[in-house]
Design a protein around this motif. Sequence first.
Motif, PDB file in Angstrom:
ATOM      1  N   GLU A  86       0.830  -1.210   0.000  1.00 43.71           N
ATOM      2  CA  GLU A  86       0.000   0.000   0.000  1.00 43.71           C
ATOM      3  C   GLU A  86       0.864   1.259   0.000  1.00 43.71           C
ATOM      4  N   LEU A  87       1.920   1.282   0.784  1.00 48.83           N
ATOM      5  CA  LEU A  87       2.794   2.454   0.822  1.00 48.83           C
ATOM      6  C   LEU A  87       3.587   2.597  -0.468  1.00 48.83           C
ATOM      7  N   ALA A  88       3.969   1.475  -1.066  1.00 47.30           N
ATOM      8  CA  ALA A  88       4.721   1.531  -2.332  1.00 47.30           C
ATOM      9  C   ALA A  88       3.899   2.204  -3.424  1.00 47.30           C
ATOM     10  N   GLN A  89       2.594   1.974  -3.427  1.00 47.91           N
ATOM     11  CA  GLN A  89       1.736   2.588  -4.434  1.00 47.91           C
ATOM     12  C   GLN A  89       1.730   4.105  -4.335  1.00 47.91           C
ATOM     13  N   PRO A 120     -12.025 -14.157   9.300  1.00 45.59           N
ATOM     14  CA  PRO A 120     -10.818 -13.325   9.222  1.00 45.59           C
ATOM     15  C   PRO A 120     -10.943 -12.213   8.180  1.00 45.59           C
ATOM     16  N   MET A 121     -10.421 -11.051   8.516  1.00 45.66           N
ATOM     17  CA  MET A 121     -10.354  -9.950   7.558  1.00 45.66           C
ATOM     18  C   MET A 121      -9.165 -10.146   6.633  1.00 45.66           C
ATOM     19  N   GLU A 122      -9.203  -9.512   5.491  1.00 45.94           N
ATOM     20  CA  GLU A 122      -8.064  -9.525   4.577  1.00 45.94           C
ATOM     21  C   GLU A 122      -6.976  -8.591   5.111  1.00 45.94           C
ATOM     22  N   ALA A 123      -5.728  -9.017   4.993  1.00 46.97           N
ATOM     23  CA  ALA A 123      -4.615  -8.205   5.478  1.00 46.97           C
ATOM     24  C   ALA A 123      -4.573  -6.842   4.787  1.00 46.97           C
ATOM     25  N   MET A 124      -4.884  -6.818   3.493  1.00 49.42           N
ATOM     26  CA  MET A 124      -4.843  -5.548   2.764  1.00 49.42           C
ATOM     27  C   MET A 124      -5.910  -4.579   3.260  1.00 49.42           C
ATOM     28  N   PHE A 125      -7.070  -5.106   3.655  1.00 45.08           N
ATOM     29  CA  PHE A 125      -8.099  -4.238   4.216  1.00 45.08           C
ATOM     30  C   PHE A 125      -7.607  -3.593   5.500  1.00 45.08           C
TER      31      PHE A 125
END
Length: 279
Positions: free
Chosen positions: A32-35, A211-216
Amino acid sequence: MTQINNKGNKSKHRWALITGASSGIGLAYAWELAQSKQSLILVARNRGKLHEISEELSKRYGIAVKVIAADLSTSQGVEHVINETEGMSVELLINNAGKEESGEFLKLNTADMLSSIALNCSAPMLLSHHFARKMAENGGGRILFLSSIVAFQGVPLISNYAATKAYLLTFAEGLAAEVQDKGVDIAIAAPGFTDTNLASDMNFDNTPIKPMEAMFVACYTLEKLGKQRIIIPGFINKFLFYSGKYLQTRRINTTAFGKVFKQVLSNKLNKTQPKEKQA
């Protein structure tokens, strides 16, 4: 891949340092930060995996990436990270690395539990002490601690892990009030069950919690940075937090969480020796 040499000029970059960056939520933060074209320092034990991630992010987004292979459950590992980032301007520290050992406390290995305390508590404290001072000297920065929804009460079958997350929550809250006038903003993320290797052998079939998605989790917490001190991703987790705070006693909360973990850990509890998991 952008190569970073410790003897080179690093002043042109402002870095985000992510611990536990080789998988799970830490890896999601990296993507996410790379984007957003953020220069990254990725820390984890698996050097080969870190280099694979570094090459992919550098190639896709054209960013500078430095990898540091270190075991943060040791004082040598923490010191290695500090030495390797000498002269680098870290504007965001994400204390994500963590380890969990679950099962009946009396059957757990005490060395594993002490290692969890070192990784989950000591390492974030030491890294925050170092980088918060640097941030204050440089005009500000941000630190994000990865706590958990289990931090708000004791939880049977993960009592040591939950206690380490409670330490992070309390430590970060106090530190936030202490350094806010120095330009250092501190936030605490408290997610619930997330689809990472920590939950890989948990059984959610007979529970209303999935479980939630890690990206979320990564996207949600990054979006709330600077806006909230305690960030709780997910509706169910918010419900658990507010009901536990305003409607139920801590003892009832502990009992309720214990029943959930007895179910989700049913596969592991049937094994003779629980195994630790590390993010």
